[in-house]
Design an enzyme around this catalytic site. Structure first.
Site, PDB file in Angstrom:
ATOM      1  CE  LYS A  45      41.963 -72.296 -55.173  1.00  0.00           C
ATOM      2  NZ  LYS A  45      41.856 -70.764 -55.529  1.00  0.00           N
ATOM      3  NE  ARG A 142      43.141 -65.124 -58.932  1.00  0.00           N
ATOM      4  CZ  ARG A 142      42.102 -66.160 -58.924  1.00  0.00           C
ATOM      5  NH1 ARG A 142      41.338 -66.041 -57.677  1.00  0.00           N
ATOM      6  NH2 ARG A 142      42.721 -67.153 -59.342  1.00  0.00           N
ATOM      7  CG  HIS A 172      41.574 -68.635 -62.956  1.00  0.00           C
ATOM      8  ND1 HIS A 172      41.328 -69.851 -63.086  1.00  0.00           N
ATOM      9  CD2 HIS A 172      41.080 -67.990 -62.259  1.00  0.00           C
ATOM     10  CE1 HIS A 172      40.419 -70.278 -62.159  1.00  0.00           C
ATOM     11  NE2 HIS A 172      40.184 -69.188 -61.598  1.00  0.00           N
ATOM     12  NE  ARG A 225      44.476 -73.497 -63.181  1.00  0.00           N
ATOM     13  CZ  ARG A 225      44.322 -72.878 -64.307  1.00  0.00           C
ATOM     14  NH1 ARG A 225      44.988 -73.181 -65.257  1.00  0.00           N
ATOM     15  NH2 ARG A 225      43.347 -71.642 -64.323  1.00  0.00           N
ATOM     16  CE1 TYR A 271      23.858 -64.728 -25.374  1.00  0.00           C
ATOM     17  CE2 TYR A 271      24.462 -66.135 -27.022  1.00  0.00           C
ATOM     18  CZ  TYR A 271      24.950 -65.804 -25.661  1.00  0.00           C
ATOM     19  OH  TYR A 271      25.681 -66.102 -25.008  1.00  0.00           O
ATOM     20  CB  CYS A 317      24.766 -69.601 -29.569  1.00  0.00           C
ATOM     21  SG  CYS A 317      23.169 -69.326 -28.639  1.00  0.00           S
ATOM     22  CG  ASP A 319      30.503 -72.534 -28.337  1.00  0.00           C
ATOM     23  OD1 ASP A 319      31.504 -72.245 -29.229  1.00  0.00           O
ATOM     24  OD2 ASP A 319      30.104 -71.759 -27.404  1.00  0.00           O
TER      25      ASP A 319
END
Ligand code: PMH
Length: 404
Positions: A45, A142, A172, A225, A271, A317, A319
């Site tokens: 997942k 859950r 689970h 799992r 910054y 920052c 990027d």
């Protein structure tokens, strides 16, 4: 843009390497650790916890996994479209109005409400067959059936309608990664009690995640799992000394210097101008930032350049971010943010620690703007760049549709 270009290239100096040999070895070791008749569902997942679902799925299956597990139907459909024919189970909730596509694609769904079954049945025709696993909530709180009455009602309803096939039942654990077993044992006892209420046992009975698979042989039933361990990460720090075999990290993160400069003492960086050079310093810039999931909280975190640890200085920052270099270095010099370089290593656990979180979150948070390069025998075999292609195979499909 030609097809090969969209499928194999990227155009920036930041990438993640996915070591498929490590993935294979981890799955094989897990396989060998448990009895041969216990089937392994590889949990892929969330784009295989950020590693790349299709490549992870095929590698795990080739290493002996029996099937795959995902959270949502979309993830399962995407894997089927990529050519996966192995069993796929959707662990989370699916809307009843969407069950027809699951039946058509032979995708197994999770059920835990009788009303859901009634609505789902309306979407299916006589000849359809939808495989179902009943989810039992034995203490995770859950999703899942909590009472034996609900469980029995669901079993009876499924048995009475030919469009459904009861293929599995599962639960689970909330605390499998803790060494104190009290709560897990209570969940296990509850699950066993619920299994005893069934008229007949389905083909798959499963409760174990990675932690339980690695350290609790009485929780295995006939399927497990496994997610995090397959990616070479330890389910919890507590479990580290308990591991039955070493796990090998699959995901590493790299960038390259795109700019270097020498600043004199007292100059500022980034910054807020929060970092000030104490002396003359070489500062490098790397093209990765918080929009890639490299969060602002990682200011001060080390990276590895030329086998040496150096810190990120100033604010991260969107990027880009800046690092303090040991001296002049050529542009294009490799910078490792997660992984090994020379004698040094920065683990997922180190980054998780820095961010006050768990290792699960780290590969998941590296966004799809960062291309993944799939390595086999130390060589790149494939690149997936979700920016240029919404997945390799769906891109092929898009092209096919455009051609038609
Ligand atoms: N089964 C279910 C139902 C899960 O939700 C998960 C992981 C797994 C198996 C695999 O667990 P593992 O990675 O520890 O082996 N789910 C999540 C989650 O919801 N948040 O973190 C992990």
């Amino acid at each position: 843009m030609n097809r090969v270009e969209t499928q194999t290239q990227f155009f920036r100096d930041t990438w993640a390497e996915i070591n498929l040999d490590h993935l294979y070895e981890n799955v094989k070791n897990i396989r060998d650790h448990i009895p041969g008749d216990v089937k392994v569902f590889a949990v892929v997942k969330a784009n295989a916890y950020g590693h790349g679902d299709v490549q992870t799925a095929f590698t795990a299956l080739s290493a002996g996994a029996h099937g795959l597990a995902v959270a949502f139907l979309d993830e399962a459909i995407s894997l089927r479209r990529a050519g996966v024919t192995a069993p796929i189970l959707v662990l989370g909730a699916t809307r009843p109005k969407d069950v027809k596509i699951a039946a058509d694609l032979d995708i197994s769904l999770t059920t835990f409400h009788q009303e859901w079954l009634v609505e789902a049945e309306n979407q299916l025709s006589e000849g359809d067959r939808l495989n179902l696993h009943i989810k039992c909530d034995t203490g995770m709180g859950r999703i899942g059936v909590r009472s034996t009455e609900e469980l029995m009602a669901i079993e009876q309803y499924v048995q009475a309608h030919s469009q459904f096939k009861l293929e599995g039942i599962f639960t689970h654990f909330a605390t499998a990664d803790e060494l104190n077993d009290d709560y897990l044992d209570r969940q296990l006892a509850r699950f066993e009690y619920m299994l005893n209420q069934l008229e007949s046992l389905p083909a798959y009975i499963h409760s174990s995640n990675s932690a339980a698979t690695l350290r609790k042989t009485n929780t295995l039933f006939n399927a497990v799992r496994v997610g995090i361990a397959m990616y070479g990460l330890t389910p919890s720090q507590e479990m580290k000394p308990e591991l039955p075999f070493p796990l090998k990290e699959v995901f590493s993160l790299h960038s390259r210097l795109i700019h270097t400069k020498e600043l004199s003492a007292g100059e500022k960086v980034s910054y807020g101008a929060t970092y000030e050079t104490g002396e003359a310093e070489w500062i490098g810039t790397i093209p990765i930032g918080y929009a890639d999931g490299w969060l602002r909280k990682l200011q001060g975190q080390d990276v590895i350049v030329n086998g040496e640890r150096v810190p990120i200085v100033g604010r991260v920052c969107m990027d880009q971010c800046m690092i303090r270099l040991p001296g002049f270095l050529d542009m294009g010099t490799r910078v490792t943010l997660i992984g090994h370089h020379g004698e040094e290593a920065i683990t997922m656990d180190e980054i998780a620690d820095k961010l006050d979180t768990i290792n699960y979150e780290i590969p998941c948070m590296i966004t799809t703007r960062v291309p993944r390069i799939y390595m086999r025998n130390g060589e790149p075999t494939e690149v997936s760049n979700k920016l240029l292609a919404t997945g390799i195979h769906s891109q092929q499909e898009n092209n096919r549709q455009l051609d038609e």
